[in-house]
Scaffold this active site. Structure first.
Site, PDB file in Angstrom:
ATOM      1  N   LYS A  19       1.133  -1.053   0.046  1.00 10.98           N
ATOM      2  CA  LYS A  19       0.039  -0.031   0.221  1.00 10.98           C
ATOM      3  C   LYS A  19       1.079   0.770   0.318  1.00 10.98           C
ATOM      4  O   LYS A  19       1.251   2.093   1.513  1.00 10.98           O
ATOM      5  CB  LYS A  19      -0.879   0.164   1.690  1.00 10.98           C
ATOM      6  CG  LYS A  19      -2.191   0.688   1.140  1.00 10.98           C
ATOM      7  CD  LYS A  19      -2.304   1.881   2.474  1.00 10.98           C
ATOM      8  CE  LYS A  19      -1.482   3.129   2.176  1.00 10.98           C
ATOM      9  NZ  LYS A  19      -1.373   3.776   1.767  1.00 10.98           N
ATOM     10  N   GLU A  71      10.585   1.533   9.958  1.00 12.44           N
ATOM     11  CA  GLU A  71      11.197   2.938   9.824  1.00 12.44           C
ATOM     12  C   GLU A  71      10.249   4.420  10.029  1.00 12.44           C
ATOM     13  O   GLU A  71       9.997   4.499   9.307  1.00 12.44           O
ATOM     14  CB  GLU A  71      11.388   2.963   8.415  1.00 12.44           C
ATOM     15  CG  GLU A  71      12.636   1.033   8.117  1.00 12.44           C
ATOM     16  CD  GLU A  71      13.687   1.060   8.259  1.00 12.44           C
ATOM     17  OE1 GLU A  71      14.030   2.758   8.639  1.00 12.44           O
ATOM     18  OE2 GLU A  71      14.421   0.373   8.742  1.00 12.44           O
ATOM     19  N   CYS A 129      13.611  11.353   6.083  1.00  7.37           N
ATOM     20  CA  CYS A 129      13.285  11.456   7.566  1.00  7.37           C
ATOM     21  C   CYS A 129      15.383  11.017   8.220  1.00  7.37           C
ATOM     22  O   CYS A 129      15.061  11.545   9.338  1.00  7.37           O
ATOM     23  CB  CYS A 129      13.192   9.405   7.920  1.00  7.37           C
ATOM     24  SG  CYS A 129      14.006   8.234   6.522  1.00  7.37           S
ATOM     25  N   GLU A 172      10.376  16.560  14.347  1.00  2.83           N
ATOM     26  CA  GLU A 172      10.400  16.419  13.516  1.00  2.83           C
ATOM     27  C   GLU A 172       9.702  17.040  12.184  1.00  2.83           C
ATOM     28  O   GLU A 172       8.264  17.189  12.566  1.00  2.83           O
ATOM     29  CB  GLU A 172      10.109  15.285  12.834  1.00  2.83           C
ATOM     30  CG  GLU A 172      10.485  14.368  11.517  1.00  2.83           C
ATOM     31  CD  GLU A 172      10.453  13.130  10.851  1.00  2.83           C
ATOM     32  OE1 GLU A 172       8.917  12.912  11.241  1.00  2.83           O
ATOM     33  OE2 GLU A 172      11.249  13.013  10.434  1.00  2.83           O
TER      34      GLU A 172
HETATM   35  P1  NAD Z   1       2.549   8.592   7.641  1.00  2.90           P
HETATM   36  O1  NAD Z   1       2.954   7.239   8.478  1.00  2.90           O
HETATM   37  O2  NAD Z   1       0.680   9.558   7.319  1.00  2.90           O
HETATM   38  O3  NAD Z   1       1.758   7.303   6.266  1.00  2.90           O
HETATM   39  C1  NAD Z   1       2.552   6.243   6.085  1.00  2.90           C
HETATM   40  C2  NAD Z   1       1.852   5.249   5.605  1.00  2.90           C
HETATM   41  O4  NAD Z   1       1.248   4.823   6.300  1.00  2.90           O
HETATM   42  C3  NAD Z   1       1.391   5.970   4.020  1.00  2.90           C
HETATM   43  O5  NAD Z   1       0.890   4.779   3.136  1.00  2.90           O
HETATM   44  C4  NAD Z   1      -0.527   5.808   4.862  1.00  2.90           C
HETATM   45  O6  NAD Z   1      -1.372   5.990   4.416  1.00  2.90           O
HETATM   46  C5  NAD Z   1      -0.326   4.942   5.541  1.00  2.90           C
HETATM   47  N1  NAD Z   1      -1.058   4.910   7.075  1.00  2.90           N
HETATM   48  C6  NAD Z   1      -1.936   6.513   7.375  1.00  2.90           C
HETATM   49  N2  NAD Z   1      -2.501   5.755   8.805  1.00  2.90           N
HETATM   50  C7  NAD Z   1      -2.476   4.514   8.450  1.00  2.90           C
HETATM   51  C8  NAD Z   1      -2.810   3.431   9.919  1.00  2.90           C
HETATM   52  N3  NAD Z   1      -4.021   3.873  10.606  1.00  2.90           N
HETATM   53  N4  NAD Z   1      -2.869   2.384   9.656  1.00  2.90           N
HETATM   54  C9  NAD Z   1      -1.413   2.076   9.047  1.00  2.90           C
HETATM   55  N5  NAD Z   1      -1.109   2.505   7.645  1.00  2.90           N
HETATM   56  C10 NAD Z   1      -1.667   4.424   7.636  1.00  2.90           C
HETATM   57  O7  NAD Z   1       3.663   9.283   6.995  1.00  2.90           O
HETATM   58  P2  NAD Z   1       4.247  10.156   5.742  1.00  2.90           P
HETATM   59  O8  NAD Z   1       3.152  11.115   6.168  1.00  2.90           O
HETATM   60  O9  NAD Z   1       3.225   9.547   4.531  1.00  2.90           O
HETATM   61  O10 NAD Z   1       5.569   9.919   6.120  1.00  2.90           O
HETATM   62  C11 NAD Z   1       6.169  11.138   6.844  1.00  2.90           C
HETATM   63  C12 NAD Z   1       6.931  10.694   7.776  1.00  2.90           C
HETATM   64  O11 NAD Z   1       7.478   9.084   7.404  1.00  2.90           O
HETATM   65  C13 NAD Z   1       7.796  11.396   8.800  1.00  2.90           C
HETATM   66  O12 NAD Z   1       7.758  11.101   9.863  1.00  2.90           O
HETATM   67  C14 NAD Z   1       9.425  10.554   8.070  1.00  2.90           C
HETATM   68  O13 NAD Z   1      10.112  10.692   9.310  1.00  2.90           O
HETATM   69  C15 NAD Z   1       8.673   8.695   7.594  1.00  2.90           C
HETATM   70  N6  NAD Z   1       9.651   8.471   7.036  1.00  2.90           N
HETATM   71  C16 NAD Z   1      11.037   7.324   8.126  1.00  2.90           C
HETATM   72  C17 NAD Z   1      11.696   7.053   6.437  1.00  2.90           C
HETATM   73  C18 NAD Z   1      12.776   5.862   7.729  1.00  2.90           C
HETATM   74  O14 NAD Z   1      13.246   4.875   6.606  1.00  2.90           O
HETATM   75  N7  NAD Z   1      12.553   5.789   8.425  1.00  2.90           N
HETATM   76  C19 NAD Z   1      11.885   7.110   5.645  1.00  2.90           C
HETATM   77  C20 NAD Z   1      10.925   7.897   5.049  1.00  2.90           C
HETATM   78  C21 NAD Z   1       9.732   8.940   5.546  1.00  2.90           C
END
Ligand code: NAD
Length: 475
Positions: free
Chosen positions: A170, A245, A279, A379
């Site tokens: 997803k 992650e 990130c 962040e």
């Molecule tokens: P997010 O957590 O909002 O969403 C990530 C994914 O999770 C999306 O596909 C989203 O649709 C899904 N999601 C949202 N709610 C959910 C739920 N209740 N259950 C399951 N899945 C759900 O994050 P974002 O805004 O897309 O990305 C930004 C964040 O991601 C930042 O905090 C960033 O640091 C982190 N990030 C981490 C890494 C890493 O490798 N450590 C890499 C990139 C981004």
């Protein structure tokens, strides 16, 4: 217009049971560029069923054949270069040069690296009369964020395919089209049906259905901390393995002997890359007190070399934030920085001159930041640099570690002992010394609240494997 309202399940594009759709917006123009299916729980059920059916044969596929498959995927990925670069530029607002050199390239390298590593990867180990056999974990649910639309899925997918796991992916609803091209690539590369399934939709419906699905054995998630917590809670109900992650607030420690101009450029590069939506962004720049004024001057002098603007322009360094919400979040942090007493050196609130349309921020630099300020602890996911000062290396390390995160760290300077001391003492999963080339076999992941588990290279493959001990088997 990209209208992809079908899901890719069991090797074909099929209608969702939901008729609802989600619009995708180009953040540089604020225009709708297409739509995807909002998806349904039933779509996830069908995808899991297909992945379960494909698992027994895929997990036993000869390693030679799996290597060929990964090589074919890499070849097809290269054939789709123009489409990937174009779509990532549109859906994320990533500047076209960066879309090509970083976004496109990173996705590719994970498949190439997995194919290369499989040639020597040890799936069995004999210890005395015990045989340890590493077996694919089962069906993996992959949930990815929007900031690297091919890198994030590809690191998980390359490892899963190398290990023999089948998957349900997803991707983020804001940047779904690159993942749709990935589905087309796998199809063309001859991935057996059911091995890869793509279900688009919202996190609350599709992500939740994946993390709570009894037919999924492992959830590999990249995204924010609060969603990571929800995923762990869901996965705990039936003891699924999770890999998370999550976010970061990474320090860049500049040593006293660093070239100040180079250090300033490194600091800007590592905070403004991908509009700060990284990130591992180095958002806390920790410099010697004695270097402060010279460093600020060097930052101001270097900033014009990092132009913000139209992602279609080859000279643009930084595009817009991915969405209006993300832009508003960044703005609120910039305002908070001033309210809490930090000194604005460059950038600030609002959009850069001449960029009224699109979710553009200014590269913003604060000094006189204290590590307990909000901008030093949370962040931001935007191009906001916090400058903090130190007098001794021990103090620099203490500031660097004063965070709940531990994803990455950076150190810049010359003295090898000091470089090593700082690199060894920052509690984070990946430390970068003096801007080296990316190493796609180096383990990637977080200490502390930055996550659980590792991705990339052989460490990434291990996540999708379960070790089985066969004790006393006569040979
Ligand atoms: P997010 O957590 O909002 O969403 C990530 C994914 O999770 C999306 O596909 C989203 O649709 C899904 N999601 C949202 N709610 C959910 C739920 N209740 N259950 C399951 N899945 C759900 O994050 P974002 O805004 O897309 O990305 C930004 C964040 O991601 C930042 O905090 C960033 O640091 C982190 N990030 C981490 C890494 C890493 O490798 N450590 C890499 C990139 C981004």
């Amino acid at each position: 217009m990209h209208n992809y309202i079908q899901q890719y399940i069991n090797g074909e594009w099929v209608d969702s049971t939901s008729t609802e759709t989600i619009e995708v917006i180009n953040p540089a123009t604020e225009k709708v560029i297409g739509k995807i299916s909002a998806g349904s729980k039933e779509d996830v059920d069908r995808a899991v069923e297909a992945a379960r059916a494909a698992f027994p044969s895929f997990s036993r596929m000869d390693i030679e054949d799996r290597i060929k498959l990964l090589e074919n995927i890499a070849k097809e990925y290269e054939n789709r270069k123009d489409d990937l670069v174009k779509v990532i530029t549109e859906e994320l607002g990533s500047p076209i040069t960066r879309s090509e050199q970083i976004q496109y390239e990173m996705g590719l390298q994970h498949f190439k690296k997995a194919a290369e590593l499989l040639k020597t990867f040890e799936f069995t180990e004999q210890r005395g009369n015990t045989l340890i056999k590493k077996e694919a974990i089962g069906v993996a649910g992959l949930i990815t964020p929007w900031n690297f639309p091919t890198n994030q899925p590809s690191t998980k997918l390359a490892s899963a395919f190398a290990a023999g796991s089948t998957v349900v992916l997803k991707p983020a609803a804001m940047t779904p089209f690159a993942a749709i091209i990935l589905a087309e690539i796998f199809d063309k590369a001859g991935l057996p049906k059911g091995v890869f399934n793509l279900v688009n939709g919202s996190g609350s419906t599709i992500g939740d259905a994946i993390s709570s699905h009894p037919g999924i054995d492992f959830v590999s998630f990249t995204g924010s901390g609060p969603v990571g917590t929800k995923i762990m809670e869901n996965a705990a109900q039936d003891i699924k393995k999770v890999s998370l992650e999550l976010g970061g607030k990474s320090p860049l420690v500049i040593l006293k002997d660093a070239n100040v101009k180079d250090a300033a450029r490194t600091a800007i590069l590592n905070v403004a890359m991908n509009t700060g939506q990284v990130c591992t962004a180095a958002t806390r720049t920790i410099i010697p007190k004695s270097m402060h004024d010279e460093f600020i001057e060097a930052v101001k002098e270097a900033l014009p070399d990092f132009p913000v603007g139209d992602p279609q322009d080859k000279n643009t360094f930084m595009g817009p934030q991915v969405s209006k919400e993300q832009w508003e979040t960044v703005q609120s942090y910039i305002n908070k920085g001033t309210e809490e007493g930090a000194t604005l050196v460059a950038g600030g609130p609002g959009k850069p001159d001449g960029l009224d349309k699109g979710y553009f921020s200014k590269i913003t630099v604060f000094t006189n930041v204290k590590n307990d300020m909000t901008i030093a602890q949370e962040e931001i996911f935007g191009p906001v640099m916090s400058i903090l000062t130190y007098e001794t290396i021990d103090e620099a390390i203490e500031i660097a570690n004063d965070t709940k995160y531990g994803l990455a760290g950076y150190v810049f300077g010359q003295n090898p002992d000091e470089l090593f001391k700082v690199a060894s003492n920052i509690r984070a999963g990946q430390i970068t010394v003096n801007n080296p080339k990316t190493d796609f076999s180096a383990p990637f992941g977080g200490f502390k609240q930055s996550g659980i588990g590792r991705e990339w290279g052989d460490y990434g493959i291990e996540e999708f494997l379960e070790p089985k001990a066969i004790i006393g088997m006569p040979s």
